[in-house]
Design an enzyme around this catalytic site. Structure first.
Site, short mmCIF file in Angstrom:
data_model
loop_
_atom_site.label_atom_id
_atom_site.label_comp_id
_atom_site.label_asym_id
_atom_site.label_seq_id
_atom_site.Cartn_x
_atom_site.Cartn_y
_atom_site.Cartn_z
N ASP B 138 -6.27 0.32 9.42
CA ASP B 138 -6.31 -0.20 8.06
C ASP B 138 -7.77 -0.54 7.71
OD1 ASP B 138 -4.41 -1.44 5.81
OD2 ASP B 138 -6.12 -2.79 6.09
N ASN B 146 -12.92 -2.01 -3.87
CA ASN B 146 -12.41 -1.61 -5.19
C ASN B 146 -12.84 -2.58 -6.28
OD1 ASN B 146 -11.07 0.83 -4.97
ND2 ASN B 146 -9.18 -0.11 -4.19
N HIS B 151 -12.69 1.85 -8.61
CA HIS B 151 -11.76 2.69 -7.86
C HIS B 151 -12.38 4.00 -7.36
CE1 HIS B 151 -8.10 0.32 -8.07
NE2 HIS B 151 -8.50 -0.05 -9.28
N ASP B 155 -12.12 5.40 -3.68
CA ASP B 155 -11.68 6.77 -3.33
C ASP B 155 -12.71 7.46 -2.44
OD1 ASP B 155 -9.43 6.39 -4.79
OD2 ASP B 155 -9.99 7.71 -6.47
N GLU B 181 -4.55 2.37 2.04
CA GLU B 181 -5.78 2.42 2.84
C GLU B 181 -5.45 2.41 4.33
OE1 GLU B 181 -5.02 -0.13 0.68
OE2 GLU B 181 -5.65 -2.07 1.49
#
Lengths: 126, 261
Positions: B138, B146, B151, B155, B181
């Site tokens: 994770d 973010n 965002h 990404d 994630e």
């Protein structure tokens, strides 16, 4: 002479023929169980139009996947057009394809090979 | 076969001439000619979906041999076009299959692919009595990336992490995006200790990533939960233990792995 309106199904294209404009429009995939049943009315309509009228006939095609018997049917239809063209009739085919799928264009070119009438393979929308 | 309509006329004339009625070759020629016409009829049937079209004026004026040649040409073309349609469908099928097992953002396997492979590997490990180890990863404090950078930055980070994990695991390991994630690594044929060595390599590689967001380099780290499959254990039980170990790694300060009991 009557309009021809065949609704599309999951395995057959929509087919519309209009004697006013002299166009036959086919759109979609074609893998019917019985090609004769599907394409006979279209061939009959084209035959009657070529017999009863002296105006231009245009096929507007938005066809994607064709099974073997549908390929045969299209070859027969193009043969009818070729014959009419040989008798001095004005006929034309416009085969439209999505730029995302160039292979449809390659296939349309295969059909076009033996046709001497105007046969346009184009990515433009009509 | 020579394309000569005169040949057909000659044969028909000879066959109808009473002078040859008793000739021993006449019967053979008549049979042969009938065979020929029958063969042509058969090919007509195959080459067109309706027999209406053959009966029209132009077809009748063609000689038999001309018609035969035309039909052969049509069949050749038909096979060629059909083959191309089939190959188009096959490629489309491949592309769909590929798309259905790939994560659209990162390009590595998606959850569907991971589930397929997890089932296969679990069954294989059980059958062969071989070890199998899973790791769930994770991204640490992903929400703050973010929130701080947007965002697109998030990404971009996920894409770089995915590429780094894929490059750091062994050749036979499978990695994929498990969820938002979260990533999952399947390590066949090794136990938790060897698995931890692989995961430590992944952890360090991700730690060394230089993700450039608008000129600013941000630090990335992952936390991992590692679980070796117990004999007779179900897939979800192994996953749950890896999840619990991941939670322990987070609690223990992140950027580390924990091994499940």
């Amino acid at each position: 002479m009557e309009n021809l309106n065949i609704e599309s199904t999951q395995s057959t294209p929509s087919i519309c023929a209009d004697p006013e404009t002299g166009t036959v429009r086919m759109r979609g995939d074609s893998y019917p169980e019985n090609s004769y049943e599907l394409f006979s009315p279209v061939m009959d309509w084209i035959e009657a139009y070529l017999r009863d009228s002296d105006r231009l006939l245009t096929l507007e095609l938005h066809l994607l996947y064709l099974n073997t018997s549908s390929v045969k049917a299209m070859m027969d239809i193009f043969d009818m057009l070729e014959e009419a063209h040989g008798n001095g009739r004005k006929v034309a085919v416009n085969w439209y394809y999505d730029e995302q799928n160039e292979r449809v264009a390659e296939l349309a070119e295969e059909f076009k090979e033996d046709c001497s009438f105007p046969f346009l393979v184009t990515s433009l929308v009509d | 076969m020579r394309d000569n309509p005169r040949l057909e006329r000659t044969i028909e004339r000879l066959l109808s001439d009473p002078a040859y009625d008793d000739h021993p070759l006449r019967c053979a020629l008549a049979d042969l000619y009938a065979e020929f016409r029958d063969a042509l009829y058969q090919i007509d049937r195959i080459a067109s979906i309706s027999d209406r079209y053959q009966s029209n004026a132009r077809e009748v004026t063609l000689s038999l041999t001309e018609r035969y040649r035309k039909q052969l040409r049509q069949l050749g073309k038909l096979a060629r076009i059909s083959d191309r349609y089939q190959s188009m469908m096959r490629d489309l099928n491949e592309a769909l299959k590929e798309a259905s097992t790939r994560d659209a953002l990162t390009g590595i396997g998606n959850r569907r692919l991971l589930m397929e492979r997890l089932k296969e590997e679990t069954a294989r490990a059980e059958r062969m009595g071989r070890p199998l180890t899973l790791a769930i990863a994770d991204v640490d404090r992903f929400k703050s990336i973010n929130d701080a950078h947007g965002h697109d930055a998030g990404d971009k980070t996920l894409i770089e992490i995915a590429a780094t994990i894929e490059a750091s695991v062994r050749e036979y390991d499978v990695c994929g995006r498990w969820g938002g994630e979260e990533f999952l690594v399947i390590m066949p044929e090794i136990g938790a200790v060897e698995g931890a060595a692989v995961i430590e390599r992944v952890r360090q590689a991700v730690r060394g990533l230089q993700v450039n967001i608008g000129g600013q380099v941000i630090a990335i780290s992952l936390s991992f939960g590692i679980a070796q499959r117990h004999a007779g254990e179900s897939l979800s039980e192994t996953i749950n233990r890896a999840d619990a170990a991941l939670f322990a790694a987070k609690r223990a300060g992140r950027d580390r792995y924990e091994m499940a009991e």
